[in-house]
Design a protein around this motif. Structure first.
Motif, short mmCIF file in Angstrom:
data_model
loop_
_atom_site.label_atom_id
_atom_site.label_comp_id
_atom_site.label_asym_id
_atom_site.label_seq_id
_atom_site.Cartn_x
_atom_site.Cartn_y
_atom_site.Cartn_z
N SER A 34 13.99 -2.91 12.06
CA SER A 34 13.89 -1.54 11.91
C SER A 34 14.82 -0.77 10.79
N GLU A 85 12.78 -1.86 7.43
CA GLU A 85 11.64 -0.92 7.33
C GLU A 85 12.01 0.63 6.71
N GLN A 111 6.17 -4.05 0.08
CA GLN A 111 5.44 -3.67 1.33
C GLN A 111 4.31 -4.36 1.69
N TRP A 120 5.82 -7.63 3.15
CA TRP A 120 6.25 -7.22 4.43
C TRP A 120 5.17 -6.99 5.36
N LYS A 121 4.06 -6.61 5.18
CA LYS A 121 3.00 -6.30 6.26
C LYS A 121 2.41 -7.45 6.67
N ARG A 129 4.85 -9.17 8.81
CA ARG A 129 4.96 -8.54 10.27
C ARG A 129 3.84 -8.79 11.04
#
Length: 86
Positions: free
Chosen positions: A54, A57, A66, A69-70, A73
């Motif tokens: 959290s 992000e 980004q 990171w996606k 995740r």
């Protein structure tokens, strides 16, 4: 130390704790107490890395970061779901 590096290092550390606990659960002769301790480690490590996620992000990221990171995740969410079924 940069906040992003700190968060990613913490996430990595706690994911490794989960993996180690899961590996320990493969030991045949574990007592119920030892088994519970490993499940507790998994639960607490997941809770901790969720907080780190959290925080990470909320940090600004380049488009490339980004995108990476996606993907991370998406993979992490899939792995957690599979682990919860096992």
């Amino acid at each position: 130390i940069l906040p992003s590096v700190k968060d990613l290092s913490a996430i990595q550390y706690h994911i490794k704790n989960v993996v180690t606990a899961q590996r320990t659960l493969l030991i045949v002769g574990l007592t119920p107490e030892e088994r519970k301790a490993q499940y507790d480690i998994i639960e607490s490590s997941r809770a901790t890395y969720k907080g780190d996620i959290s925080h990470y992000e909320a940090l600004p990221k380049s488009p490339e970061a980004q995108s990476a990171w996606k993907r991370f995740r998406d993979n992490l969410d899939a792995v957690v779901e599979i682990n919860n079924q096992a």
